[in-house]
Design a protein around this motif. Sequence first.
Motif, short mmCIF file in Angstrom:
data_model
loop_
_atom_site.label_atom_id
_atom_site.label_comp_id
_atom_site.label_asym_id
_atom_site.label_seq_id
_atom_site.Cartn_x
_atom_site.Cartn_y
_atom_site.Cartn_z
N UNK A 3 39.79 40.56 35.00
CA UNK A 3 40.42 40.19 36.26
C UNK A 3 39.48 39.52 37.24
N UNK A 4 38.36 38.99 36.75
CA UNK A 4 37.42 38.30 37.62
C UNK A 4 37.82 36.84 37.80
N UNK A 5 37.66 36.35 39.02
CA UNK A 5 37.89 34.92 39.24
C UNK A 5 36.63 34.18 38.80
N UNK A 6 36.73 32.85 38.68
CA UNK A 6 35.54 32.07 38.33
C UNK A 6 34.46 32.24 39.40
N UNK A 7 34.87 32.29 40.65
CA UNK A 7 33.91 32.44 41.74
C UNK A 7 33.20 33.79 41.64
N UNK A 8 33.94 34.84 41.37
CA UNK A 8 33.33 36.16 41.23
C UNK A 8 32.35 36.19 40.05
N UNK A 9 32.76 35.61 38.93
CA UNK A 9 31.90 35.56 37.76
C UNK A 9 30.64 34.76 38.07
N UNK A 10 30.80 33.63 38.72
CA UNK A 10 29.66 32.79 39.09
C UNK A 10 28.69 33.57 39.96
N UNK A 11 29.21 34.29 40.93
CA UNK A 11 28.35 35.08 41.81
C UNK A 11 27.60 36.16 41.02
N UNK A 12 28.28 36.80 40.08
CA UNK A 12 27.66 37.87 39.30
C UNK A 12 26.53 37.38 38.40
N UNK A 13 26.66 36.14 37.89
CA UNK A 13 25.62 35.63 36.99
C UNK A 13 24.65 34.70 37.71
N UNK A 14 24.85 34.49 39.00
CA UNK A 14 23.89 33.73 39.79
C UNK A 14 23.96 32.23 39.63
N UNK A 15 25.17 31.69 39.44
CA UNK A 15 25.34 30.24 39.37
C UNK A 15 26.44 29.83 40.35
#
Length: 98
Positions: A3-15
């Motif tokens: 249920x992660x958005x692309x923005x949330x995923x990006x934030x989590x992996x630092x990109x």
Amino acid sequence: MLGLSQQQMADLIGVTYQQAHKYERGINRISAGRLFEIAQVLGVPVGFFYEGLENRRGSDLSARQRMCLELARNFTSITNERHQEALSQLARVLAAEE
């Protein structure tokens, strides 16, 4: 799935969002280090991203490709350099006949 958005995923992996989008679409390749980070964020082993690929590889090869790979493996197994040279010359002659 999480249920992660692309923005949330990006934030989590630092990109950036744009970079995450490029990863998802296959536009940019993911480095081994980044793949490891993604696996940690998602809580899965790195091998999760490769599941099922070992069975695909063999079926994606044509009969000719399999024969070429087998020929290369067998050729490198020949320890006698004279035999390797003879086989190489034979292949040249046979190819020239075409």
